[in-house]
Design an enzyme around this catalytic site. Structure first.
Site, short mmCIF file in Angstrom:
data_model
loop_
_atom_site.label_atom_id
_atom_site.label_comp_id
_atom_site.label_asym_id
_atom_site.label_seq_id
_atom_site.Cartn_x
_atom_site.Cartn_y
_atom_site.Cartn_z
N ALA A 63 0.86 -1.18 0.00
CA ALA A 63 0.00 0.00 0.00
C ALA A 63 0.90 1.24 0.00
O ALA A 63 2.06 1.17 0.43
CB ALA A 63 -0.87 -0.03 1.25
N GLY A 104 0.64 -5.25 0.58
CA GLY A 104 -0.49 -5.28 -0.33
C GLY A 104 -0.12 -5.88 -1.68
O GLY A 104 -0.99 -6.37 -2.41
N GLU A 107 -0.56 -9.45 -1.19
CA GLU A 107 -2.02 -9.65 -1.04
C GLU A 107 -2.70 -9.60 -2.40
O GLU A 107 -3.63 -10.36 -2.68
CB GLU A 107 -2.59 -8.60 -0.09
CG GLU A 107 -2.15 -8.87 1.36
CD GLU A 107 -2.55 -7.77 2.31
OE1 GLU A 107 -2.28 -6.59 1.99
OE2 GLU A 107 -3.13 -8.06 3.36
N GLU A 127 4.38 -5.67 6.98
CA GLU A 127 3.60 -4.66 7.71
C GLU A 127 4.00 -4.54 9.17
O GLU A 127 3.97 -3.46 9.75
CB GLU A 127 2.10 -4.98 7.62
CG GLU A 127 1.48 -4.76 6.25
CD GLU A 127 1.57 -5.96 5.32
OE1 GLU A 127 2.38 -6.87 5.60
OE2 GLU A 127 0.84 -6.00 4.31
#
Ligand code: 3HC
Length: 699
Positions: A63, A104, A107, A127
């Site tokens: 992200a 992300g 992900e 993260e």
């Protein structure tokens, strides 16, 4: 359509390319573009399958951390929902992982039905290093692919794994040795033609069924010590456990709530801040990125003591040849013995092979003759703190070393401008302040002299990188940034002890705040004699200020810390952990009486505030004087040089978080008690008045 997403049709395959340099981060724009293209592929009857990949050396690094804290625009979908839509697609979606897939990014790959990876690519869920957990299904999908234990290691540990390991664990389907895109197109076409329903990661259950809950408790115990003070590791374990006990939908919702709570916490804000702060240090306004830096291939170190030897090891560890120079063969041989012992203990702990130790030792030579170091690209002087001696050495170096060589001093207190004044090359003189033990500590304070050229500055900043250090550029002043701040903060804790606290209470409060050790334990470790010299110096510099009397009393008792088995604490021989000393406690109480001080109770918060806010106040002076370039540089120094807990972000960030108006009030109270050591900084006063923070300050 947003230009951060490119789209191409290769026959019946839609190819979505994320092109958002430098990291292909999943910004709002990327998310919006990705969602739109996926939607188009779903509704376009000519598209039978989709390939998602990244442009450049990254797949997707996660992200966009810069956008954290900003409100998502209404026309941007939640990434988490985009992934659900992808997973539910009846057309197969294949991730072609061309480079790093982090957070992300992984992900996203797991939201695809299949994953192919280039051999050099890596995948990970980092993260945790930012103080939170994966927020778009990582804790639910990774255990489904890799199993619970691997998911725990990857999510709680945060380190990426390579392509081969990813395949072994089942995170990816194939490692593609040749042309990744060609193979991805072929693979996607095969899957589309097969007629079988695409394999959604979330639908897999074989690796998460029948897991004993004890696995999670055992893991919690295993990581307890290294996750002290952090909230995310335990929460990550809970989420992975949820994957084994809840439906996908429930697990995702549980993860989402946890993610949001952690992401918005002060600890995560601090860790995010540190991520950018440690990248910011490399940026020096008047030294452009393309400044020509000297390519340092060899070095010489003057002085083969603990510091000199440690610095030499840095060069050898980086594969550079280095010569240690000292006044006698005896001194050199003692120095080399220490270096050897240091390496040997690393080999014993299994962290270095004997062959590597031998290679590194082979890169270190010794001499007593300046003629032998005339070819070195950089010379670092690391002798004891004596201005006369240092000037003599620099004059000699200037005469003997090649004209382009950089001459650096490892002094931690002396004026390097003055040292450099004896040379004819002040543009090539500056400080490289290593922290002890120099072969272990990551911090390097590079001290810019008045005359240092931008090329010299660029060269030592680059050298820091080569040596695997975090280099921070600072200016010349007494103690530079780190020790100047420590000098004040440690003194405040001495005063607090004279007024009613006890060393072990101070240490515990500061340990509980997140430091590895409190100042009195550190003092016992470093040696009480070291601070004795500093204190006598400072009494001369600031005769009108209050000076603590207790540390000198301890010194005169011959209690020099761990090395004498007695300091502030008592130590059993050979033990590193001390116990509170009754003798010291009696001396403290006696001293307070002698000073006419009525002892009072201190709360732990008062101790922490006295310590940390006095740091921030000195930091403000340092900032205003231009000794540090930005407040975040001070925080990086305190994290890497003194163990300021990363999840607190450093003294300047901590103060910003409290609010500078409140910090000003607290510092004013300290000033009333301790005088000029904590005189409120003019910069603090003005920023507090304007309602600004240290991070806002632009010189
Ligand atoms: N968001 C925003 N910017 C990022 C970024 C990210 N996720 N990752 C890297 N960048 C930026 C850096 O700030 C830097 O910018 P600058 O040039 O302006 O200073 C630039 O990209 C290059 O980064 P580095 O200097 O760090 O380059 P390296 O090659 O040394 O390292 C990297 C690359 C390994 C990707 C490293 O940058 C990194 O670790 N990035 C963070 C990865 C991460 O933590 N991802 C998870 C994000 S949170 C998330 O995904 C939540 C999700 O679960 C919903």
């Amino acid at each position: 359509m947003s230009d951060v997403i490119r789209f191409e049709k290769k026959g019946a395959i839609g190819v979505i390319i994320i092109d958002n340099p430098p990291a292909n981060a999943l910004s709002f724009a990327v998310c919006k573009g990705l969602n739109a293209r996926i939607g188009e592929c779903m509704s376009d009857d000519d598209v039978e399958a989709v390939v998602v990949t990244g442009e450049g050396r990254m797949f997707v690094a996660g992200a966009d951390i810069r956008e954290f804290g900003r409100t998502r625009p209404d026309d941007v979908p939640d990434f988490y929902d985009v992934l659900k839509k992808m997973e539910a697609s009846v057309k197969p979606i294949v991730a072609a992982i061309n480079g790093l897939a982090l957070g992300g990014g992984l992900e996203l790959a797991m939201g695809c039905h299949y994953r192919l990876i280039a051999p050099g690519a890596e995948v990970g869920q980092p993260e945790i290093k930012l103080g939170f957990i994966p927020g778009a299904g990582g804790t639910q999908r990774l255990p489904r692919l890799a199993g619970v234990e691997a998911a725990l290691d990857m999510i709680v540990g945060g380190d990426p794994i390579n392509a081969a390991k990813a395949q072994e664990l089942g995170v990816v389907d194939e490692v593609v040795e040749g042309d990744l895109m060609a193979r991805a197109l072929e693979f996607a076409a095969e899957k589309a033609a097969s007629g079988e329903a695409p394999l959604a990661t979330g639908a897999r259950t074989n690796k998460i069924s029948g897991i004993d809950a004890g696995v999670f408790d055992a893991y919690r115990e295993k990581i307890a010590a290294r996750s002290r003070g952090l909230d995310a590791p335990d929460e990550a374990i809970k989420c992975i456990q949820a994957a084994t006990e809840m439906t996908l939908e429930e697990g995702l919702a549980f993860e989402r709530d946890t993610f949001v709570k952690l992401r918005d916490s002060d600890k995560a804000k601090a860790m995010r801040y540190m991520f950018f702060a440690e990248r910011e240090v490399a940026k020096i306004p008047d030294v452009p990125k393309d400044t020509k830096a000297l390519d340092i291939k060899s070095a010489a170190i003057i002085g083969s003591g603990t510091m000199g030897g440690g610095i030499a090891m840095n060069f050898a560890n980086a594969g550079l040849s280095v010569t240690m120079l000292d006044v006698s063969e005896d001194a050199l041989s003692a120095g080399m013995d220490k270096v050897r012992a240091n390496y040997a203990s690393t080999v014993k702990r299994g962290r270095l092979s004997q062959a590597d130790m031998d290679t590194r030792l082979g890169l270190i030579s010794t001499t007593t003759d300046y003629a032998d170091i005339s070819d070195a690209d950089i010379v670092i002087e690391a002798v004891f703190e004596d201005m006369g001696l240092k000037k003599k050495i620099f004059a000699e170096l200037d005469a003997k070393c090649k004209p382009e060589a950089i001459l650096a001093s490892n002094t931690s207190t002396l004026d390097i401008n003055e040292i450099g004044s004896v040379t004819k090359r002040p543009d090539k003189v500056l400080g490289t302040h290593f922290f002890s033990p120099a072969n272990v500590m990551k911090l390097l304070e590079n001290v810019r002299t008045d005359g240092a050229s931008i090329e010299t500055v660029a060269s030592v900043m680059k050298l820091g990188k080569t040596l695997g250090k975090i280099s921070v550029l600072v200016g010349v002043c007494n103690g530079f940034v780190g020790n100047r701040i420590l000098g004040v903060a440690a003194r405040i804790t001495d005063f607090m002890v004279e007024e009613g606290a006890l060393p072990w209470q101070v240490d515990k409060a500061i340990y509980d705040f997140g430091f590895a050790m409190g100042p009195f334990t550190v003092n016992d470790l470093a040696g009480i004699d070291i601070r004795f010299l500093t204190r006598s110096e400072q009494r001369k510099i600031w005769p009108d200020r209050r000076h603590p009397v207790l540390p000198d009393k301890v010194y005169h008792l011959g209690r020099l810390g761990q090395k004498t088995n007695a300091g502030w604490y008592d130590y059993e021989p050979g033990q590193r952990r001390g116990t509170p000393s009754k003798l010291i406690e009696d001396i403290i109480i006696e001293t307070s009486a002698e000073l006419g001080i009525e002892r009072r109770a201190f709360t732990d918060q008062e101790i922490v505030d006295g310590y940390v806010l006095s740091m921030a106040n000195t930091g403000a002076d340092i900032l205003q004087e231009g000794i540090a370039l930005r407040s975040s540089d001070i925080d990086v120094i305190w994290h890497y040089g003194y163990g300021f807990p990363r999840y607190r972000g450093g003294p300047m960030f901590y103060a910003d978080l409290i609010g500078l108006d409140k910090v000003y009030d607290a510092v004013s109270r300290l000033y009333d008690s301790y005088g000029d050591w904590v005189k409120p900084s003019e910069l603090l006063i003005s920023l507090a008045k304007e309602g600004k923070s240290f991070a806002d300050y632009q010189p």
